[in-house]
Design an enzyme around this catalytic site. Structure first.
Site, PDB file in Angstrom:
ATOM      1  CG  ASP A 121       1.788  -7.500   5.067  1.00 26.79           C
ATOM      2  OD1 ASP A 121       2.833  -6.881   4.811  1.00 26.79           O
ATOM      3  OD2 ASP A 121       0.656  -7.020   4.866  1.00 26.79           O
ATOM      4  CG  ASP A 144       9.302  -6.140  -6.469  1.00 22.19           C
ATOM      5  OD1 ASP A 144       9.557  -5.293  -7.348  1.00 22.19           O
ATOM      6  OD2 ASP A 144       8.754  -7.227  -6.717  1.00 22.19           O
TER       7      ASP A 144
END
Length: 239
Positions: A121, A144
């Protein structure tokens, strides 16, 4: 490699905490070539997540400006940039293993020594592993957009994230974003305008033409032929 892209967090009662993430990890199948690249080249170019800050000069074996790319996909443009700019160090972060494997394979084929990759992450990496005021550039290309309104909170570009990036950039360092979704471009612009310490590099105070430092991908070239837009934003740290 340690195949765990997030660090588990717990409350005072030991219950798992759910942080809002900007990604959903897709469990795509690895090709034989991607698996071989992970097996053979991760020990050389891969960086495991840890809670201590990186020493870039030790990691790359030299002193050079370091560029961080978040979400490099299959790694084609990242490898191209590392090839075109041997005077810079590149650290790429991607949570999807097929992309990491593909990037490692391409980097090995290009015989690159100025590229390292992570599979974790990116927010945790920024928080724990990137020293303050250490980066020449942070690149975030085509994240995204989370199109549905109820999912907009999952967009990675939010005020706390922009403030985090600001702290990691050296003075004069640049946060470069690109998206092919205009509502997300407008959202990015609104967020960046609300964070003190940045200067918009756009002459019109909105978007910049695609700089030569960002390679044109096949997907983007196809989109241009179809009349699709792409919006680049570049913000410099000034304080």
């Amino acid at each position: 490699m340690i195949n765990n892209v997030i660090s588990p967090e717990f409350d005072e009662n030991g219950r798992p905490l759910r942080r809002i993430r900007s990604f959903v990890r897709r469990q795509g199948r690895l090709t034989n070539g991607q698996q071989q690249a992970l097996d053979n080249y991760w020990p050389v170019m891969g960086v495991e997540y840890q809670t201590q800050a990186l020493d870039f000069s030790a990691l790359f074996g030299r002193e050079a400006p370091t560029v961080l790319e978040i979400g490099f996909g299959m790694g084609a443009s990242l490898v191209t940039m590392a090839e075109q700019h041997p005077e810079q160090n590149f650290l790429g972060i991607e949570v999807h293993l097929p992309g990491v494997g593909a990037c490692l394979a391409a980097a090995q084929e290009a015989n690159l020594s100025n590229l390292r990759v992570m599979c974790h992450d990116a927010v945790e990496v920024l928080e724990q592993m990137i020293p303050e005021s250490s980066l020449a550039m942070v690149q975030l290309f085509f994240p995204d957009p989370w199109h549905k309104a109820r999912h907009n909170k999952r967009r990675i570009v939010q005020i706390p994230f922009a403030e985090l990036v600001l702290r990691k950039l050296a003075m004069g360092g640049v946060f470069h974003m690109a998206t092919d979704w205009e509502p997300y471009a407008e959202h990015m612009l609104e967020v960046m305008r609300d964070v003190a310490g940045y200067r918009n590099l756009s002459a019109t105070q909105d978007y910049v033409p695609r700089p030569s430092s960002r390679p044109l991908t096949k997907f983007e070239a196809r989109g241009q032929r179809l009349g699709h837009g792409v919006w680049d934003l570049m913000f410099e740290r000034i304080k």
